[in-house]
Design an enzyme around this catalytic site. Structure first.
Site: not given
Ligand code: FRU
Length: 503
Positions: A178-179, A119, A232, A51-54, A78
């Protein structure tokens, strides 16, 4: 929170390294089995597996581009978040590096799935590559804190013994904290952190001399009630004599947004005057930027979207998630931003096809002699005033059942992209307003095995979508309705950066 004593610190670093090793081992096992997947991209950054996101911590460090990303190395869905890591010398050829961060501490490791290293961003602190991230635990109540980790070699990261560096949100009962995005202005570090309260997204601003001890400066900007209830992945940076703020708002239709205006470092307020979407496509989220050695502001985003069917109903193909191609942000008039593919992308051009000039009227035409699933296309188009609509059909199957259609509706002044694939997940139409007052238009399109990125009129409008054709579907057509439209087309197949020796 006092820094740990030497022995306890060493023990904690070992725990972190063990957690990283386990993740790297899990990846190595599945790595090869994903390579043959039909939708594995040829020139986009993807996880080696799972898996990959941000995108996280985009940074230009010691002459190279580093990109970290939200990563779950154990499964293509996730889970407890790690930071994956890749680097590039030229923004188009990427090299995967070992996992940079893994959950290991009371502030980023819990017992429920949501915990982890969420993130954040990265800075070059006098040669020390420093990551600033959100530690997230949700065992009883959700707790989000800001933490740092440092590296001398740009590969192995040690979490700071005095973490978290910001232990509490400045407001009670807020929706997320966050972030963190950190940047330097004059000789101080600044950080924005995304949050929300009472239905309005907002960003909190902090200042620090050393990245460890932070002073709260207040709310730099917040929603006017129409821009989501949580902001976010904020990113605030100078742009064309002003400042720009990029956001990923929650619980609102516009899932990406930029605001431009003036940042006052005395008052800590960002006063915005212009707002728009960065990308009108469906699969574009959590965009982040870096400033490189040539003073270019480069942006990459997650080329997927929470809740999309491709995520929730993905067949098990061993990987999920990708980044957009890198784009350069360029200031336009009145606070507008343009987004263009970086010049370096030309390095991937392989075979060139001059598809010539074709004029068609109330008809569609198949471009013979060109078939590809990974290419770049430039189109210069001229249309008469009476034309109703015209466009380009990408990734077409021979039986006409599969296609991604780019259409310009002349009277509505709307550019749209419609993806339509037999039996495969979401059908979706993305729509972007676009003025073409002189009867001409330029399109620059990047097609890959499961994505289409469309740049119109030098990046004035951008539409990014994932597409999942069931087979080859490698045809190209043009069409017009209501009057003559002249197309001049040029295309290049693009090299596969993941096949050794090809690119
Ligand atoms: C955005 C988010 C961020 C969080 C991360 C968790 O896509 O929800 O706010 O830090 O993904 O994976």
């Amino acid at each position: 929170m006092k820094p740990l004593k030497e022995e306890a610190y060493v023990e904690r670093q070992t725990a972190h390294q063990e957690s990283i090793n386990l993740g790297n081992e899990a990846l190595a096992i599945v790595n090869e089995s994903v390579a043959g997947d039909l939708h594995r991209l040829h020139y986009h950054l993807m996880p080696p597996a799972n898996w990959m996101n941000d995108p996280n911590g985009l940074v230009y460090y010691k002459g190279e581009y580093h990109l970290f990303y939200q990563h779950y190395p154990y499964s293509p869905k996730w889970g407890p978040m790690h930071w994956g890591h890749a680097k590039s010398k030229d923004l188009v050829h990427w090299e995967h590096l070992p996992i940079a961060l893994a959950p290991s501490e009371w502030y980023d490791k819990g017992t429920l799935d949501g915990h982890g290293c969420w993130s954040g961003s990265a800075v070059d602190d006098n040669g020390v590559l420093t990551l600033i991230y959100t530690g997230h635990v949700d065992d009883n109540d959700i707790k989000e804190t800001q933490c740092i980790a440092r590296s001398e070699d740009g590969i192995h990261f040690e979490k700071y013994a005095g973490n978290p560096v910001i232990a509490d949100s400045p407001e009670k009962n807020c929706f997320g904290f966050r972030d963190p995005k950190v940047w330097k202005y004059e000789d101080q570090w600044y950080m924005v952190v995304g949050s929300g309260k009472d239905g309005n997204g907002k960003i909190h601003l902090y200042r620090s001399a050393d990245l460890k001890s932070w002073t709260y400066l207040g709310i730099a900007a917040e929603s006017d009630g129409t821009m989501g209830d949580m902001w976010e992945c904020p990113d605030l940076f100078p742009m064309g004599g002003h400042h720009a703020l990029i956001l990923s708002p929650m619980n609102v239709q516009e899932r990406n947004m930029y605001l431009t205006g003036e940042m006052n470092y005395e008052t800590g307020k960002f006063d915005y005057r212009y707002k728009d979407k960065l990308d009108y496509g469906y699969d574009f989220y959590a965009a982040q930027t870096l400033l490189d050695g040539q003073n270019r502001r480069i942006l990459m985003a997650w080329m997927d979207m929470w809740g999309s069917k491709s995520i929730t109903e993905a067949p098990s193909r061993g990987w999920l998630g990708a980044m957009t191609i890198p784009r350069e942000l360029v200031p336009g008039e009145h606070g507008k931003l343009f987004m263009r593919p970086v010049q370096e992308h030309k390095l991937l051009r392989n075979e060139h096809y001059a598809l010539g000039s074709h004029t068609i009227e109330s008809d569609q035409m198949r471009i013979t002699g060109f078939r590809s699933t990974s290419y770049e296309l430039e189109a210069r188009i001229e249309f008469a005033a009476e034309v109703k609509e015209f466009g380009i059909k990408l990734r077409c199957s021979d039986d006409g059942k599969e296609e991604t259609v780019v259409t310009y509706k002349v009277e509505d002044r709307m550019l749209q992209m419609k993806r339509d694939y037999e039996g495969t997940r979401d059908q979706h139409i993305s729509v972007a307003p676009l003025e073409c007052t002189d009867g001409s238009m330029k399109l620059h399109i990047f097609v890959d095995t499961s994505s289409v990125e469309l740049f119109a009129n030098e990046g004035e409008r951008v539409i990014t979508n994932r597409v999942y054709p069931s087979g080859g579907s490698d045809g190209l057509r043009i069409f017009a309705d209501g009057g003559p439209v002249k197309f001049e087309l040029e295309a290049w197949t693009l090299k596969n950066i993941w096949v050794q020796g090809e690119a």
